[in-house]
Write a protein that holds these residues in place. Sequence first.
Motif, mmCIF file in Angstrom:
data_model
loop_
_atom_site.group_PDB
_atom_site.id
_atom_site.type_symbol
_atom_site.label_atom_id
_atom_site.label_comp_id
_atom_site.label_asym_id
_atom_site.label_seq_id
_atom_site.Cartn_x
_atom_site.Cartn_y
_atom_site.Cartn_z
ATOM 1 N N ARG A 155 26.403 -8.638 -22.465
ATOM 2 C CA ARG A 155 25.591 -7.773 -21.618
ATOM 3 C C ARG A 155 25.235 -8.481 -20.324
ATOM 4 O O ARG A 155 24.820 -9.630 -20.319
ATOM 5 N N THR A 156 25.369 -7.762 -19.208
ATOM 6 C CA THR A 156 25.094 -8.355 -17.901
ATOM 7 C C THR A 156 23.912 -7.716 -17.194
ATOM 8 O O THR A 156 23.605 -8.080 -16.071
ATOM 9 N N GLY A 157 23.258 -6.751 -17.800
ATOM 10 C CA GLY A 157 22.168 -6.061 -17.124
ATOM 11 C C GLY A 157 22.658 -4.769 -16.504
ATOM 12 O O GLY A 157 21.886 -3.903 -16.143
ATOM 13 N N ARG A 158 23.979 -4.629 -16.391
ATOM 14 C CA ARG A 158 24.577 -3.390 -15.902
ATOM 15 C C ARG A 158 25.062 -2.589 -17.101
ATOM 16 O O ARG A 158 25.537 -3.147 -18.077
ATOM 17 N N ALA A 159 24.983 -1.290 -16.989
ATOM 18 C CA ALA A 159 25.447 -0.427 -18.073
ATOM 19 C C ALA A 159 26.959 -0.210 -17.958
ATOM 20 O O ALA A 159 27.475 -0.050 -16.864
ATOM 21 N N LEU A 190 29.919 -1.097 -23.935
ATOM 22 C CA LEU A 190 28.873 -1.949 -24.490
ATOM 23 C C LEU A 190 28.542 -1.588 -25.940
ATOM 24 O O LEU A 190 28.235 -2.452 -26.748
ATOM 25 N N ARG A 247 22.146 1.390 -14.526
ATOM 26 C CA ARG A 247 21.440 0.638 -15.557
ATOM 27 C C ARG A 247 21.078 1.474 -16.783
ATOM 28 O O ARG A 247 20.267 1.046 -17.603
ATOM 29 N N THR A 248 21.665 2.666 -16.921
ATOM 30 C CA THR A 248 21.309 3.530 -18.051
ATOM 31 C C THR A 248 22.553 4.183 -18.642
ATOM 32 O O THR A 248 23.381 4.727 -17.910
ATOM 33 N N LEU A 290 22.164 -6.148 -29.555
ATOM 34 C CA LEU A 290 22.204 -6.086 -28.098
ATOM 35 C C LEU A 290 20.825 -6.125 -27.449
ATOM 36 O O LEU A 290 20.712 -6.269 -26.235
ATOM 37 N N LEU A 341 18.620 -3.624 -27.181
ATOM 38 C CA LEU A 341 18.397 -2.410 -26.402
ATOM 39 C C LEU A 341 17.316 -1.550 -27.053
ATOM 40 O O LEU A 341 17.148 -1.566 -28.270
ATOM 41 N N MET A 344 19.217 -0.409 -19.641
ATOM 42 C CA MET A 344 19.573 -1.819 -19.729
ATOM 43 C C MET A 344 18.431 -2.639 -19.142
ATOM 44 O O MET A 344 18.146 -2.523 -17.951
#
Length: 185
Positions: free
Chosen positions: A28-32, A36, A63-64, A87, A89, A102
Amino acid sequence: MIAELKKTAEAKMVKTLESLKNDLLKIRTGRAHVGLLDHVQVDYYGSPVPVNQVANITLVDARTLGVQPWEKNMVQKVEKAIRDSDLGLNPATQGDLIRVPMPALTEERRKEMNKVVKNEGEGAKVAIRNLRRDANTHLKDALKKGEIPEDDERRAQDDVQKLTDKFIAEVDKMLAAKEAELMQI
């Protein structure tokens, strides 16, 4: 025989790169991104199946993620599976749509993820080097049995080394791209 050996080694190295690419997608990079949730399993009438086989996964924004189960009775199960995954989340249900925001990564978490990326890359490099070693062993065996001349064996070893260098450079490129993606805010 030599061409077949090189072709086999190259095919296995390509598979190693594909495996690395899939492993890096899970980080996970913080971007959706829709891939994932690929390894998240949900209980579907007693059988564990991937979320993407019971729901439509879309990008709501950068991000969602939006997860829309095909059956209304699966909404709670899918939400629970995402929440219980490794993850980190926290999905929120709105009617029959599950929104999965995210969370932004902290600097410490980014560095930790970079270590994971480097570890995955090192594993791929080791696998590629092992394939090189196997190919060279087969070449030496063929030389001992008299199936190929010494010059051809040397040339083939050089070709296998060039192939190995090419794939290791590709692994380095993939790692650099993922690390840059991780460090973006």
